[in-house]
Design an enzyme around this catalytic site. Structure first.
Site, PDB file in Angstrom:
ATOM      1  CB  CYS A  87      -7.923  -2.156  14.831  1.00 18.08           C
ATOM      2  SG  CYS A  87      -7.512  -3.480  13.707  1.00 18.08           S
ATOM      3  N   GLY A  90     -11.334   6.436   1.809  1.00 17.10           N
ATOM      4  CA  GLY A  90     -11.699   6.561   0.407  1.00 17.10           C
ATOM      5  C   GLY A  90     -11.135   7.754  -0.320  1.00 17.10           C
TER       6      GLY A  90
END
Ligand SMILES: Cc1cc2nc3c(=O)[nH]c(=O)nc-3n(C[C@H](O)[C@H](O)[C@H](O)COP(=O)(O)O)c2cc1C
Length: 350
Positions: free
Chosen positions: A180, A291
């Site tokens: 992260c 994506g």
């Protein structure tokens, strides 16, 4: 016109996080009601060719919700009624966290992308662990486990283990989030020794199936190190990838200047290439994320070696019918190429 063509401008008139919260409230409200049953009828594509077996679970279809969308495990049931094949809840940390100051989530509309610096806001492992015990979702639910913000790298293994102990009962698989970009010192977590210590501790605690989620920003040798570990420790899978701190030159939105992790269309190809890189080097299932928003994009990741795919940003831009659209499109693409099932197409381009 799709119903989301009407809802989207209304949602997009709100700040990104506010819009997200509204959608959450709506999904939480319909969860377990006849509306959810009607949604499931509308959005589920029931077809055996979509089923995937991976790390000991059967997934009715390969399209899942990525970590970060249901951070607190409040809506897995509703996500199942949107036709998804699985969800990864969290990131969960041992202690509850407020995350960064708002605004911390930004739409890059012109780029079909998001930048977020949420900072792993979540209710904490105790609350989420209890919630998960009562989740009755008809699909596998993974739990994304992350490091508590103030905990240093040396104490990280213990911190991950504490979280695991609380969520163990309610999760069907566990994803170690060392990638992260909005978490202090995340680069350090991805060096070989730190990862080995964290993953080893979780294995000692009995965490299985255990997957690791990688960053697209890792230099190639570091990815190779991580993948060696996956093999040495006999992990069950790899999730590729998290958001990127890179800013491709193609970005057009003024929000591209915001700090945080970029997701959505601009990272699609890079994420697919990372799936391929990983699938070429390990023998365990790869979960492809980054994506994904169309059947063609999901299919490219599958052919590059992903057994399953996940998405977050695509849901924001394409709306609630995205799982159905991808699953229906996948069936057409499989038929065109003469594959009998998704599983037959996994890694076809390797
Ligand atoms: C607002 C937001 C919050 C996220 N939170 C997490 C998280 O807590 N843990 C994690 O591993 N990934 C998190 N992600 C990353 C997604 O799971 C995913 O890897 C990334 O967004 C790329 O997929 P996408 O292009 O389909 O959005 C988050 C993404 C967004 C946009």
């Amino acid at each position: 016109m799709r119903p989301y063509d009407i809802a989207k401008p209304l949602l997009f008139a709100l700040p990104a996080e506010t819009a997200n919260r509204s959608v959450h409230r709506l999904l939480a409200a319909v969860d377990g009601t006849r509306v959810a049953d009607a949604m499931a009828d509308r959005y589920t594509v029931a077809d055996d060719r979509l089923a995937v077996e991976a790390f000991g679970h059967t997934f009715d279809n390969p399209v899942g919700v990525a970590a970060g969308f249901d951070k607190n495990a409040t809506i897995p049931g509703a996500l199942a009624s949107l036709g998804f094949g699985f969800a990864e809840v969290g990131g969960v940390t041992a202690e509850p966290q407020a995350g960064n100051a708002r605004p911390r989530m930004f739409r890059l509309k012109e780029d079909e992308a998001i930048i977020n610096r949420m900072g792993l806001n979540n209710d904490g492992a105790i609350v989420i662990g209890e919630r998960l015990k009562n989740v009755d979702a008809p699909f596998p639910v993974g739990v994304n486990i992350a490091k508590t913000e103030h905990v240093g790298t040396d104490e990280a293994p213990e911190d991950y283990r504490t979280t695991y102990d609380h969520v163990a009962e309610g999760g069907d698989f566990f994803v170690v989030n060392v990638s992260c970009p909005n978490s202090e010192g995340f680069e350090e977590l991805q060096n070989r020794d730190a990862m080995e210590a964290i993953l080893g501790e979780l294995q000692d605690a009995g965490a299985a199936p255990l997957l690791v989620k990688l960053s697209p920003d890792l230099p190639e040798p570091a990815v190779e190190d991580a993948l060696d570990l996956v093999t040495e420790l006999d992990l069950d899978g790899v999730v590729a990838t998290n958001t990127t701190t890179e800013r491709p030159a193609s970005l057009r939105s003024p929000n591209a200047v915001e700090t945080g992790g970029l997701s959505g269309k601009p990272i699609e190809n890079e994420a697919t290439e990372m799936v391929r890189f990983v699938a070429e080097r390990v023998d365990v299932p790869v979960v492809g994320v980054g994506g994904v928003s169309t059947p063609e994009g999901a299919y490219r990741k599958i052919r590059a070696g992903a057994s399953l795919v996940q998405l977050y940003t695509g849901l924001v831009y394409r709306g609630p019918s995205i799982a159905r659209e991808i699953n229906e499109g996948l069936l057409d693409l499989l038929a065109e190429d003469g594959f009998d099932s998704v599983e037959d197409a996994v890694g076809a381009d390797l």
